[in-house]
Scaffold this motif. Structure first.
Motif, PDB file in Angstrom:
ATOM      1  N   LEU A 461      28.372   2.663 -72.332  1.00  0.00           N
ATOM      2  CA  LEU A 461      27.946   1.981 -73.556  1.00  0.00           C
ATOM      3  C   LEU A 461      29.153   1.498 -74.358  1.00  0.00           C
ATOM      4  O   LEU A 461      29.157   0.383 -74.889  1.00  0.00           O
ATOM      5  N   ARG A 462      30.176   2.342 -74.432  1.00  0.00           N
ATOM      6  CA  ARG A 462      31.375   1.958 -75.186  1.00  0.00           C
ATOM      7  C   ARG A 462      32.086   0.792 -74.512  1.00  0.00           C
ATOM      8  O   ARG A 462      32.552  -0.134 -75.189  1.00  0.00           O
ATOM      9  N   SER A 463      32.182   0.805 -73.209  1.00  0.00           N
ATOM     10  CA  SER A 463      32.869  -0.282 -72.499  1.00  0.00           C
ATOM     11  C   SER A 463      32.122  -1.604 -72.646  1.00  0.00           C
ATOM     12  O   SER A 463      32.722  -2.680 -72.556  1.00  0.00           O
ATOM     13  N   GLN A 464      30.814  -1.539 -72.912  1.00  0.00           N
ATOM     14  CA  GLN A 464      30.015  -2.738 -73.105  1.00  0.00           C
ATOM     15  C   GLN A 464      30.037  -3.224 -74.555  1.00  0.00           C
ATOM     16  O   GLN A 464      29.414  -4.236 -74.873  1.00  0.00           O
ATOM     17  N   GLY A 465      30.741  -2.505 -75.420  1.00  0.00           N
ATOM     18  CA  GLY A 465      30.822  -2.902 -76.819  1.00  0.00           C
ATOM     19  C   GLY A 465      29.584  -2.578 -77.620  1.00  0.00           C
ATOM     20  O   GLY A 465      29.322  -3.211 -78.654  1.00  0.00           O
ATOM     21  N   LYS A 582      33.538  -5.208 -77.587  1.00  0.00           N
ATOM     22  CA  LYS A 582      33.764  -5.018 -76.157  1.00  0.00           C
ATOM     23  C   LYS A 582      35.244  -5.130 -75.820  1.00  0.00           C
ATOM     24  O   LYS A 582      35.808  -4.295 -75.092  1.00  0.00           O
ATOM     25  N   ARG A 583      35.904  -6.137 -76.378  1.00  0.00           N
ATOM     26  CA  ARG A 583      37.343  -6.284 -76.138  1.00  0.00           C
ATOM     27  C   ARG A 583      38.124  -5.162 -76.800  1.00  0.00           C
ATOM     28  O   ARG A 583      39.131  -4.683 -76.266  1.00  0.00           O
ATOM     29  N   TYR A 584      37.671  -4.757 -77.962  1.00  0.00           N
ATOM     30  CA  TYR A 584      38.362  -3.674 -78.667  1.00  0.00           C
ATOM     31  C   TYR A 584      38.254  -2.360 -77.892  1.00  0.00           C
ATOM     32  O   TYR A 584      39.212  -1.579 -77.826  1.00  0.00           O
ATOM     33  N   ALA A 585      37.095  -2.113 -77.287  1.00  0.00           N
ATOM     34  CA  ALA A 585      36.934  -0.905 -76.476  1.00  0.00           C
ATOM     35  C   ALA A 585      37.898  -0.910 -75.298  1.00  0.00           C
ATOM     36  O   ALA A 585      38.448   0.136 -74.926  1.00  0.00           O
ATOM     37  N   GLN A 586      38.132  -2.087 -74.718  1.00  0.00           N
ATOM     38  CA  GLN A 586      39.077  -2.197 -73.610  1.00  0.00           C
ATOM     39  C   GLN A 586      40.494  -1.889 -74.076  1.00  0.00           C
ATOM     40  O   GLN A 586      41.257  -1.188 -73.400  1.00  0.00           O
ATOM     41  N   ILE A 587      40.850  -2.384 -75.265  1.00  0.00           N
ATOM     42  CA  ILE A 587      42.187  -2.118 -75.809  1.00  0.00           C
ATOM     43  C   ILE A 587      42.375  -0.623 -76.054  1.00  0.00           C
ATOM     44  O   ILE A 587      43.407  -0.038 -75.697  1.00  0.00           O
ATOM     45  N   LEU A 588      41.372   0.015 -76.657  1.00  0.00           N
ATOM     46  CA  LEU A 588      41.476   1.436 -76.975  1.00  0.00           C
ATOM     47  C   LEU A 588      41.509   2.299 -75.717  1.00  0.00           C
ATOM     48  O   LEU A 588      42.110   3.377 -75.719  1.00  0.00           O
ATOM     49  N   SER A 589      40.879   1.840 -74.654  1.00  0.00           N
ATOM     50  CA  SER A 589      40.885   2.613 -73.416  1.00  0.00           C
ATOM     51  C   SER A 589      42.274   2.685 -72.795  1.00  0.00           C
ATOM     52  O   SER A 589      42.539   3.545 -71.961  1.00  0.00           O
ATOM     53  N   GLU A 590      43.176   1.804 -73.217  1.00  0.00           N
ATOM     54  CA  GLU A 590      44.532   1.770 -72.679  1.00  0.00           C
ATOM     55  C   GLU A 590      45.556   2.309 -73.675  1.00  0.00           C
ATOM     56  O   GLU A 590      46.759   2.066 -73.523  1.00  0.00           O
ATOM     57  N   GLU A 591      45.094   3.021 -74.689  1.00  0.00           N
ATOM     58  CA  GLU A 591      45.992   3.433 -75.766  1.00  0.00           C
ATOM     59  C   GLU A 591      47.104   4.361 -75.303  1.00  0.00           C
ATOM     60  O   GLU A 591      48.171   4.420 -75.914  1.00  0.00           O
ATOM     61  N   GLY A 592      46.882   5.087 -74.217  1.00  0.00           N
ATOM     62  CA  GLY A 592      47.901   6.018 -73.756  1.00  0.00           C
ATOM     63  C   GLY A 592      49.194   5.356 -73.331  1.00  0.00           C
ATOM     64  O   GLY A 592      50.272   5.956 -73.444  1.00  0.00           O
TER      65      GLY A 592
END
Length: 643
Positions: A461-465, A582-592
């Motif tokens: 759900l998060r990855s779909q925004g 949706k794009r923001y979720a992608q950015i946050l998924s790479e925060e590491g």
């Protein structure tokens, strides 16, 4: 009269010290000796009881030749002369009575000592229990504090905290506070003209349209303007809309409590005939019984105008009245003719003016947010009209350049019902999952039942925004855009799920964060404090008047209406920040593995793409994007206007 007997000394219990003589026969002694000479009886010692101090005659108790007791008692009281002898009291009786009294006295003494010991133990145990509970509360408070400090994106928050203290030079950047494109100023409002060139509609039409709108302030606003279009479409008279009571919003306000009735009727009179009530012969009609009631189940969401002509017009012609119950988002956008689309915009952007009470309180709120006393913008004129409160006598607050304080309004959509319905997870662990599950069971039973048969992935759900932005995630966006820690921020919305715990990351980045309750006193808010729709109207005003409006949920009616209002009346000087979740979720998924500069670049690109000026895309609401034929016109370089 017999002389009063002298009382024995009470300082010592032994009467033996009174003399050696004591009678051998108690009865004889008492018979032979006068009342005042009782001490001369031979016999052992006399124990003086405390009861000797009581009022009454003395009784000598004890066997002949042994120890005796002296007591005052109503039971064995001896009278002078025959009354005493006639009682028939023997020495054995008195001896038994004395033994019983002594035994009971010993029992009382032992019991008293035991009770004292028990009380001391209980007191010590109670003190220990209080101390233990106190320690437990301290430990629980420490746990709560630790939980309050927990955040979802620790590394990004640390970088953002550093950035917001270094962004002071960027905070005056023109792009932060204005529309980035000059094209925005080329679009002009053009819905003020009435739709038709002929005269006002007459009374000779197909009948009356009545709507009972559900939802809160913003859902009802959309329903009102859609009803105007349907009334014109069906050539009917519109009865002033009614608002249904909602168990969620718990507000009994009606149209006249929120908007100016007369202004609305007069402004729209060139397009639609509007009356305040049904004629007397229709007021007592049972709409459902005669088949004149149409619910949301009878008309699909965002239906085309042809569907209303097909389903509602025959009923209207037959019964001369149609009641639309609910009427939530029942009229579409793309298939609506231009002249009816203009009606929709005339209603929303011009005809609906807040009631004077709300306008005055809203103007006071905005002036305090800005720190100025006079009207400043075209937006103010549209929102407040002649009800702008003059606070020139008050102290004004200015920015570093001496101008009015700029403020950013953030609509933080993170209420518990929205969080629970989203089915997403927000870092609260098992406790959060239990709470939201319980909330769904109570408030969304149909959803809870459906979830028993399906599996939902919060990560998907998060990855779909489809997940709401938390206050922490909203703060990260603003930090990446360059707003520093000095930014004055107004937060709109209901109670944030998680309270201060959830707000803490945002307030850490932006300490100058306020709500309407911080700006207006309890006395000023008192007239409307129990009316959620009127309180929501203050949020609408503060967000519409802000220098920058930041959205966190694209599905919110408030965000949609305020965004469109700023486009229509903002003259290209009212930017709205709208992230792509949706794009923001992608950015946050790479925060590491992302550095702050990379995070900034990607967030700014995401936000600036939405701010691009363009006509309303197909399928989008005119309430959010009014740059469409019938609402706004685009001016050419030669002064011509299209649309």
């Amino acid at each position: 009269m017999a002389p009063e007997r002298p009382k024995p000394p009470s300082s010592h219990p032994l009467a033996a010290k009174w003399g050696p003589s004591c009678c051998q026969d108690l009865r004889g002694c008492l018979d032979d000796k006068p009342a005042h000479d009782w001490r001369s009886c031979n016999g052992g010692a006399f124990l003086i009881d405390r009861a000797a101090e009581m009022e009454g005659s003395w009784v000598v108790v004890g066997p002949p030749g042994g120890e005796g007791r002296v007591g005052a008692t109503n039971i064995g009281r001896l009278r002078q002369g025959k009354s005493a002898r006639g009682a028939g009291v023997t020495s054995w009786d008195l001896r038994v009575f004395a033994g019983v009294v002594g035994f009971m006295g010993c029992l009382l003494l032992v019991a008293s000592q035991l009770m004292s010991a028990v009380h001391q133990v209980q007191f010590r145990n109670g003190a220990t229990s209080v101390n233990f509970r106190g320690l437990q509360e301290v430990k629980q408070n420490l746990v709560r504090k630790e939980q309050a400090e927990q955040i979802m994106h620790e590394r990004l928050i640390q970088m953002a905290t550093l950035a917001t203290t270094k962004n002071e030079s960027d905070s005056d950047n023109f792009a932060l506070w204005e529309e980035p494109y000059q094209q925005a100023r080329k679009w002009k409002p053009c819905a003020a003209k009435h739709s038709l060139a002929d005269e006002e509609p007459g009374e000779n039409n197909n009948g009356y349209i009545l709507i009972s709108a559900n939802g809160g302030l913003n859902q009802q606003r959309v329903a009102v303007c859609n009803a105007v279009v349907v009334a014109a479409l069906l050539n009917a008279t519109l009865v002033l809309p009614r608002f249904l009571y909602s168990s969620v919003w718990k507000d009994k306000s009606q149209f006249g409590d929120i908007y100016q009735e007369d202004y609305f009727v007069n402004y729209m009179k060139s397009d639609v005939r509007i009356v305040k009530d049904l004629p007397p012969h229709l007021q007592s009609v049972d709409f459902e019984a005669i088949g004149s009631q149409i619910t949301d189940n009878d008309i699909m969401k965002e239906a085309e105008p042809s569907e209303f002509i097909k389903s509602a017009l025959p009923i209207l012609r037959k019964n001369h009245v149609v009641h639309f119950l609910g009427f939530g988002n029942r009229l579409g956008f793309d298939s609506v003719p231009v002249h009816l689309q203009r009606l929709r915009c005339r209603c929303n952007f011009h005809a609906l003016k807040f009631a004077p009470e709300i306008q005055k309180l809203g103007s006071l709120l905005v002036q305090r947010l800005r720190g100025v006393s006079e009207m400043q913008t075209e937006m103010d004129k549209q929102l407040f009209g002649g009800n702008m409160i003059d606070t020139a006598s008050g102290e004004e607050r200015t920015d570093d350049a001496g101008g009015p304080t700029r403020y950013l309004a953030l609509h933080m959509r993170f209420e518990v019902d929205m969080v629970a319905y989203s089915l997403c997870e927000f870092g609260g662990g098992e406790e959060e999952r239990r709470e939201l599950h319980a909330f769904r069971e109570t408030h969304f039973p149909a959803l809870a039942t459906r979830l028993r048969n399906i599996t939902v992935s919060p990560e998907e759900l998060r990855s779909q925004g489809r997940c709401l932005l938390t206050p922490e995630e909203a703060g990260l966006i603003l930090s990446a855009l360059g707003y520093d820690h000095r930014t004055f921020m107004y937060v709109a919305g209901s109670q944030i799920y998680g309270g201060a715990t959830r707000r803490r990351p945002l307030t850490r980045l932006y300490p100058n964060l306020v709500t309407k309750e911080d700006i207006l006193s309890s006395d000023e808010l008192a007239p409307i404090k129990n009316f959620s729709s009127r309180l929501a109207a203050l949020d609408f005003i503060a967000c519409a008047s802000s220098d920058v409006f930041a959205v966190t949920d694209s599905g919110s009616q408030l965000s949609s209406l305020v965004s469109g209002y700023r486009v229509y009346h903002g003259r290209g000087r009212a930017p709205t920040l709208h992230p792509n979740r949706k794009r923001y979720a992608q950015i946050l998924s790479e925060e590491g593995g992302i550095e702050w500069s990379g995070f900034q670049k990607r967030v700014r690109t995401m936000v600036e793409e939405y701010k691009r000026v363009r006509a309303r895309p197909r399928g989008r609401t005119v309430y959010r994007q009014p740059r469409t034929p019938g609402c706004m016109c685009r001016a050419g370089g030669d002064g011509s206007v299209d649309f």
